[in-house]
Design an enzyme around this catalytic site. Sequence first.
Site, PDB file in Angstrom:
ATOM      1  N   ARG A 234       1.117  -0.879  -0.093  1.00 46.59           N
ATOM      2  CA  ARG A 234       0.413   0.004   0.217  1.00 46.59           C
ATOM      3  C   ARG A 234       0.936   1.332  -0.158  1.00 46.59           C
ATOM      4  NH1 ARG A 234      -3.371  -2.118  -1.081  1.00 46.59           N
ATOM      5  NH2 ARG A 234      -5.990  -2.466  -0.914  1.00 46.59           N
ATOM      6  N   HIS A 282      -1.797  -0.191  -9.630  1.00 42.65           N
ATOM      7  CA  HIS A 282      -2.144  -1.044  -8.624  1.00 42.65           C
ATOM      8  C   HIS A 282      -2.754  -2.429  -9.293  1.00 42.65           C
ATOM      9  CE1 HIS A 282      -4.718  -1.139  -4.972  1.00 42.65           C
ATOM     10  NE2 HIS A 282      -4.231  -2.568  -5.124  1.00 42.65           N
TER      11      HIS A 282
HETATM   12  N1  LIG Z   1      -1.608  -4.321  -5.412  1.00 44.46           N
HETATM   13  C1  LIG Z   1      -2.150  -4.903  -4.798  1.00 44.46           C
HETATM   14  O1  LIG Z   1      -2.964  -5.791  -5.908  1.00 44.46           O
HETATM   15  C2  LIG Z   1      -2.664  -6.124  -4.284  1.00 44.46           C
HETATM   16  C3  LIG Z   1      -3.709  -7.028  -3.671  1.00 44.46           C
HETATM   17  C4  LIG Z   1      -3.808  -8.079  -2.730  1.00 44.46           C
HETATM   18  C5  LIG Z   1      -3.273  -7.418  -1.711  1.00 44.46           C
HETATM   19  N2  LIG Z   1      -2.546  -6.417  -1.302  1.00 44.46           N
HETATM   20  C6  LIG Z   1      -2.200  -5.591  -0.605  1.00 44.46           C
HETATM   21  O2  LIG Z   1      -1.214  -6.802   0.328  1.00 44.46           O
HETATM   22  C7  LIG Z   1      -1.233  -6.775   2.104  1.00 44.46           C
HETATM   23  C8  LIG Z   1      -0.831  -7.636   2.771  1.00 44.46           C
HETATM   24  O3  LIG Z   1      -2.072  -8.481   2.389  1.00 44.46           O
HETATM   25  P1  LIG Z   1      -1.842 -10.402   3.212  1.00 44.46           P
HETATM   26  O4  LIG Z   1      -3.383 -11.160   2.333  1.00 44.46           O
HETATM   27  O5  LIG Z   1      -0.213 -10.889   2.964  1.00 44.46           O
HETATM   28  O6  LIG Z   1      -2.101  -9.232   4.637  1.00 44.46           O
HETATM   29  P2  LIG Z   1      -1.988 -10.936   5.843  1.00 44.46           P
HETATM   30  O7  LIG Z   1      -1.746 -11.993   5.619  1.00 44.46           O
HETATM   31  O8  LIG Z   1      -2.866 -10.367   6.806  1.00 44.46           O
HETATM   32  O9  LIG Z   1      -0.597 -10.061   6.127  1.00 44.46           O
HETATM   33  C9  LIG Z   1       0.202  -9.295   6.684  1.00 44.46           C
HETATM   34  C10 LIG Z   1       1.622  -9.390   7.047  1.00 44.46           C
HETATM   35  O10 LIG Z   1       1.941  -8.197   7.528  1.00 44.46           O
HETATM   36  C11 LIG Z   1       2.304  -8.692   9.062  1.00 44.46           C
HETATM   37  N3  LIG Z   1       2.123  -7.160   9.462  1.00 44.46           N
HETATM   38  C12 LIG Z   1       1.096  -6.511  10.456  1.00 44.46           C
HETATM   39  N4  LIG Z   1       1.459  -5.206  10.491  1.00 44.46           N
HETATM   40  C13 LIG Z   1       2.777  -5.190  11.289  1.00 44.46           C
HETATM   41  C14 LIG Z   1       3.435  -4.414  11.715  1.00 44.46           C
HETATM   42  N5  LIG Z   1       3.329  -3.526  12.456  1.00 44.46           N
HETATM   43  N6  LIG Z   1       4.467  -4.751  12.171  1.00 44.46           N
HETATM   44  C15 LIG Z   1       5.616  -5.590  11.345  1.00 44.46           C
HETATM   45  N7  LIG Z   1       4.232  -7.205  10.350  1.00 44.46           N
HETATM   46  C16 LIG Z   1       3.210  -6.195  10.133  1.00 44.46           C
HETATM   47  C17 LIG Z   1       1.521  -9.169   9.651  1.00 44.46           C
HETATM   48  O11 LIG Z   1       2.408  -9.848  10.914  1.00 44.46           O
HETATM   49  P3  LIG Z   1       1.441 -10.915  11.389  1.00 44.46           P
HETATM   50  O12 LIG Z   1       1.652 -12.466  10.918  1.00 44.46           O
HETATM   51  O13 LIG Z   1       2.408 -11.467  12.755  1.00 44.46           O
HETATM   52  O14 LIG Z   1       0.493 -10.804  11.727  1.00 44.46           O
HETATM   53  C18 LIG Z   1       1.415 -10.465   8.906  1.00 44.46           C
HETATM   54  O15 LIG Z   1       2.652 -11.204   8.191  1.00 44.46           O
HETATM   55  C19 LIG Z   1      -2.946  -5.899   2.243  1.00 44.46           C
HETATM   56  O16 LIG Z   1      -3.066  -6.145   3.412  1.00 44.46           O
HETATM   57  C20 LIG Z   1      -3.375  -4.985   0.565  1.00 44.46           C
HETATM   58  O17 LIG Z   1      -2.419  -3.743   1.834  1.00 44.46           O
HETATM   59  C21 LIG Z   1      -1.986  -5.237  -2.875  1.00 44.46           C
END
Ligand SMILES: NC(=O)c1ccc[n+]([C@@H]2O[C@H](COP(=O)([O-])OP(=O)(O)OC[C@H]3O[C@@H](n4cnc5c(N)ncnc54)[C@H](OP(=O)(O)O)[C@@H]3O)[C@@H](O)[C@H]2O)c1
Length: 319
Positions: A234, A282
């Site tokens: 993001r 995006h």
């Molecule tokens: N560009 C695009 O097309 C696209 C598409 C889809 C998603 N995205 C982005 O990708 C992001 C990640 O998706 P996801 O499904 O992998 O999310 P997720 O499964 O919720 O994983 C988020 C990860 O970030 C870590 N995290 C959160 N807050 C943190 C902090 N303060 N310090 C350190 N680590 C932290 C979490 O730690 P824990 O494991 O300890 O909870 C987890 O490992 C989404 O939120 C979205 O913004 C972008």
Amino acid sequence: MSTDRGSCEMVNVLFSAKPASWDEYEAPLHAAFEKACIDAQLGTDLPPEDVDYIVYAPSGPVSDFTPFTKLKAVLSLWAGVETMVDNPTLHVPLCRMVDHGLTESMVEWVTGHVLRYHLGMDRFITAQDGVWRAGSAAPLARDRKVCVLGLGALGSACAQSLVHLKFDVHGWSRSPKAVEGVTCHHGDAGLRDALADADMVALLLPDTPATESVLNAESISFMRRGGFVVNPGRGPLIDDDALLAALDSGQLAHATLDVFRVEPLPKDHPFWAHPKVTVTPHIAAETKAGTASEVIAENIRRGEAGKPFLHLVDRQAGY
Ligand SMILES: NC(=O)c1ccc[n+]([C@@H]2O[C@H](COP(=O)([O-])OP(=O)(O)OC[C@H]3O[C@@H](n4cnc5c(N)ncnc54)[C@H](OP(=O)(O)O)[C@@H]3O)[C@@H](O)[C@H]2O)c1
């Protein structure tokens, strides 16, 4: 995914996303409901007081959930839920999208851009100038440190793809994690080691108050000079001014950015014209209607069976 085929449940499911998505999702959702034995009335315009579940994207018409008096859950079509977690009218479980089609796309996008930087592809693609650049072969992947910030559904899958290519992969998350082949770090204290001497960083964190500008002047300085940034997470994860300063000073060699603080990225934003920035609109990974519909059906099946939902958002943590 369960294959349990008990008696069919009758539920009312509102699809609230941008109109073009309805054409894409209507048939796959019906097929997934049938497969999961869910007898659903599915539509874009159901009486709010009858709705059990909302299949939801913030780009759709619903932002006030108050009229949905018997709502059981909101099932997001998006992985990132930063625009939903603070909605004061939402008092039922919110599930984010974890879709293996989306995950596969993200793995391809991140791996592609990491390989592009690793192999120095741009140099050869943009410079067909008659100069024979001997001695410019890339080192082995094992000699490059790649740091993946965020080890959730997407980050851990990307990290593992890079491990398979033999990169020296480090990852960072909020809580301790174990991902095969990845040196895992966690918490504020772990960030420095995760980034220390990294040649590349890929950001796959959610947008929360705790992750804002996690890549800033100080954290960029932990990386190896001449490093690369890939951000499909993001926009607010990066301090834009610090990124530009690091590109101009040579601390960073290049950045590929898919997400921005303001989208679409304004035409006059310095990223567009910067020679060391690649902007993509995006498009790193989209939810795929076929696979996502199965996730939604499974969550409705669970909701109707009184089982815990999958991919439940922790609204306090913000993701
Ligand atoms: N560009 C695009 O097309 C696209 C598409 C889809 C998603 N995205 C982005 O990708 C992001 C990640 O998706 P996801 O499904 O992998 O999310 P997720 O499964 O919720 O994983 C988020 C990860 O970030 C870590 N995290 C959160 N807050 C943190 C902090 N303060 N310090 C350190 N680590 C932290 C979490 O730690 P824990 O494991 O300890 O909870 C987890 O490992 C989404 O939120 C979205 O913004 C972008």
